[in-house]
Design an enzyme around this catalytic site. Structure first.
Site, PDB file in Angstrom:
ATOM      1  N   SER A 123       0.814  -1.213   0.000  1.00 47.69           N
ATOM      2  CA  SER A 123       0.000   0.000   0.000  1.00 47.69           C
ATOM      3  C   SER A 123       0.845   1.259   0.000  1.00 47.69           C
ATOM      4  CB  SER A 123      -0.925   0.008   1.220  1.00 47.69           C
ATOM      5  OG  SER A 123      -0.166  -0.009   2.416  1.00 47.69           O
ATOM      6  N   HIS A 144      -1.337  -3.127  -6.353  1.00 47.65           N
ATOM      7  CA  HIS A 144      -1.990  -2.890  -5.070  1.00 47.65           C
ATOM      8  C   HIS A 144      -3.483  -3.158  -5.173  1.00 47.65           C
ATOM      9  CE1 HIS A 144      -3.245   0.143  -1.731  1.00 47.65           C
ATOM     10  NE2 HIS A 144      -3.249  -1.089  -1.281  1.00 47.65           N
ATOM     11  N   GLU A 156      -4.197  -0.573  -8.175  1.00 46.37           N
ATOM     12  CA  GLU A 156      -3.161   0.390  -8.551  1.00 46.37           C
ATOM     13  C   GLU A 156      -1.975  -0.389  -9.119  1.00 46.37           C
ATOM     14  OE1 GLU A 156      -3.702   4.068  -5.396  1.00 46.37           O
ATOM     15  OE2 GLU A 156      -2.555   2.314  -4.735  1.00 46.37           O
ATOM     16  N   ASN A 195      -3.926   5.966  -0.895  1.00 45.23           N
ATOM     17  CA  ASN A 195      -3.445   6.220   0.465  1.00 45.23           C
ATOM     18  C   ASN A 195      -2.775   7.584   0.592  1.00 45.23           C
ATOM     19  OD1 ASN A 195      -4.385   3.948   1.786  1.00 45.23           O
ATOM     20  ND2 ASN A 195      -2.611   2.716   1.230  1.00 45.23           N
TER      21      ASN A 195
END
Length: 667
Positions: A123, A144, A156, A195
């Site tokens: 992440s 991800h 991702e 994130n």
């Protein structure tokens, strides 16, 4: 290596994310080796896959044969060498610690086939740093997934410094083959996209409370009921795990500097092991208390501007450093975090110049690095926004004149092909729920389709296979305390928009796949014909919320199924299987889930081939006769007379006499 060459996927780590990724790969048809360091761990992961596949079959998301076939493709391993023997792609899903991941790759390199590609599910950790401990940094990237992988659409795909374009394209193709939406992260940057937006937002929420500028209730009320996010900031932290967000933030602080210093409030929670739901308490109490009880009327405009300003600065940092562009950022955060709109669009709507002023004032007041506006944010503010002057899109038409010739809507995909105008609700991250913005765009799309002579019928559907539309976006609509006058206007807006669809002179078909609830079912009632997959669930659950159908449901539903059945559906607020509502007369056809697109397209194309003038007057006569039988008969007679003087009538008669197929032109 090409995507067609990928047959075997090895997943290293059988925890929650690992077994989820393995299940997704198996469902996509890949042979999967699931490996963990102990027999107990890998068996638990395998058992979870079996349970999950069973639940999917139970809910008719997949067939029982498909579930069995997917499970047969998964083989559990403890021996590392055996698990890697046939690997084309290795997906590493070990704990989120750089040292642990590096140790794994030291061993993995020894046993993996030379042509295999490595991907790490991380992440936030550096893709470049991890790739450099392998013998193939050019064939190494980030992949991800979001939790739970079986349900979450976003992946991702992250480029490291050495990653080749071929590798990125291969892994993007792999994600798509698994039914996921890949978003390219062009540059290795802590937190990547989602994130990088969410974690600083969580940190700023904590700083607001730490500084005494607002209460936790005000922050969560603002984020949930004003900004329209799926959860309040503190509620989300508890859901994910305060420690999870903290560790990502701590890594950002280490790599990116003082702007990412964790708020002491987060540190205290982690040190006290009050980590959220998983420990029974965090910012809210889940054992002795009622959990997250967030008031809808504690909205604070200053909190909204402050959070949006910090979020806009992060968006600007990503764009300015060429990590991703605004559309990619918006798409990733909507899919990965369930935002109603992307962060770049939310910031544009607030006004970047105003948000720069908020940051400047905070920076002058506190001197904190996190409030220092980036150069790119200032440039974007001067340019009119992250999406620039073309944010609303323009008319576009492809070369053959049959493709999308409509505005680039934010909530809809609209295209014309083979005389069919296809309107697809494009909010899968929010179960295709209906917002005020969507109503505006739908009204515009209907007007455009009605005015387009190349369009002979309209097809209405929802993106993805989970929902046609799960109803109104109640959370976003509750912003501002659900003031009664605004609610009345919202009801009228929906009534008028759906009325446009119902009143269209062109036949309208609703293709229902998945949830069709509340406002979504009201939308479907505005269509002329409705076809649904057998896995669909339909209903009007408004009474469960203390509401009533407000977009025409109290009127149209009764006309379709009769007043008694309509009262049953609305008063009970039950969910109904598609077969039941077909028996009630609401649905014209029910088909297997994998046939819904084909059947709906077949139906609407057959209507598009029909006589447009006769169809128009038929609809008008039927609608006029609902309240006045004599008026309906009069419209019928006038329509009958009008079509007698059309080329279409001659075409139909000639084709009938010659036993051919008529080609109606609407003349």
């Amino acid at each position: 290596m090409e995507l067609d060459d990928v047959q075997h996927v090895t997943v290293l780590g059988a925890g929650n994310m690992g077994h989820g990724i393995a299940e997704v790969a198996a469902l996509a048809g890949y042979d999967v080796a699931l490996r963990d360091i102990e027999e107990e761990f890998v068996q638990d992961g395998y058992d979870q896959i079996e349970w999950s596949l069973g639940k999917l079959a139970e809910k008719d998301r997949i067939g029982e044969d498909e579930a069995e076939a997917a499970l047969d493709r998964v083989e559990a391993y403890v021996d590392l060498e055996d698990s890697l023997a046939d690997a084309d792609v290795v997906v590493e899903v070990v704990p989120e610690k750089m040292a642990i991941k590096k140790d794994v790759y030291d061993e993995v390199v020894e046993y993996t086939p030379e042509e295999a590609v490595f991907v790490t599910n991380t992440s936030s950790l550096s893709i470049t740093e991890l790739s450099e401990v392998t013998d193939r940094p050019e064939r190494f990237c980030g992949m991800h997934f979001f939790n739970p992988p079986v349900r979450m659409d976003l992946v991702e795909v992250i480029s490291g410094k050495h990653t080749s374009e071929d590798t990125l394209e291969l892994i993007e193709g792999l994600a798509e083959s698994m039914g996921k939406t890949p978003v390219r992260v062009r540059k290795d940057s802590p937190g990547f996209i989602v994130n990088r937006i969410l974690v600083p937002l969580m940190n700023e929420a904590a700083w607001i409370v730490e500084s005494g500028d607002a209460t936790m209730e005000a922050v969560d009320s603002t984020t949930k009921f004003d900004m329209g996010l799926p959860m309040g900031s503190f509620e989300l932290a508890d859901q994910v795990g305060i420690d999870v967000g903290y560790h990502v933030l701590d890594y950002m602080h280490e790599v990116l500097g003082e702007a990412y210093r964790p708020c002491p409030l987060l540190v205290e929670k982690v040190e006290a092991e009050e980590l959220g739901k998983k420990t029974g308490s965090g910012f809210y109490d889940y054992e002795d208390g009622e959990g997250a009880q967030i008031p809808s009327d504690a909205i604070d405009a200053d909190v909204r501007r402050r959070l949006l300003a910090v979020m806009a600065n992060e968006v600007a940092g990503l764009i300015g450093n060429d990590v991703a562009d605004a559309p990619a950022i918006d798409r990733a955060v909507m899919l990965g975090a369930g935002f109603p709109d992307g962060p770049a669009k939310l910031a544009d709507n607030e006004g970047l110049a105003d948000l720069v002023d908020v940051l400047d004032d905070l920076h002058e007041e506190t001197g904190e690095a996190r409030y220092e506006a980036t150069d790119y944010l200032r440039e974007a503010a001067e340019a009119g926004g992250f999406h620039g002057d073309g944010a609303e899109g323009g008319d576009a038409e492809d070369g053959d004149g049959t493709g999308d010739r409509f505005a680039a809507y934010d909530t809809l995909n609209v295209a014309v092909e083979d005389r069919v105008g296809h309107v697809e609700i494009d909010r899968p991250h929010r179960m295709n729920t209906i917002s005020g913005e969507l109503l505006d765009e739908l009204a515009d799309a209907i007007d455009r389709l009605d005015a387009d002579d190349d369009v002979r019928a309209i097809l209405l559907s929802g993106a993805g296979d989970r929902a046609f539309s799960a109803g109104a976006d109640v959370q976003s609509m509750a912003a501002g305390g659900a003031e009664p006058i605004s609610a009345v206007e919202l009801s009228r807006q929906g009534q008028q928009t759906f009325g446009k669809l119902e009143d269209s002179d062109k036949p309208v078909v609703a293709a229902i796949d998945g949830y069709c609830l509340g406002g979504g079912m009201e939308l479907a009632t505005a269509a002329d014909l409705r076809v649904a997959s057998d896995r669909s669930e339909l209903g009007q659950p408004e009474h469960n919320l203390g509401l009533l159908p407000g977009w025409g449901g109290t009127q149209r539903l009764a006309r379709i199924v009769g007043e008694g059945r309509a009262k049953e559906i609305i008063f009970t607020a039950d969910r109904y299987e598609a077969e039941t509502l077909a028996e009630y007369g609401f649905l014209n056809d029910v088909v297997p889930g994998d046939e819904i697109d084909e059947r709906a397209r077949e139906l609407v194309e057959s209507l598009a081939a029909g006589p447009p003038i006769a169809q128009k007057y038929t609809k008008r006569a039927m609608h006029a006769g609902r309240t006045d039988g004599e008026a309906g008969l009069e419209v019928e007679a006038m329509g009958f007379g009008h079509v007698m003087n059309t080329d279409d009538l001659m075409e139909g008669v000639t084709a009938f006499m010659g036993d051919g197929e008529p080609e109606f032109e609407g003349k």
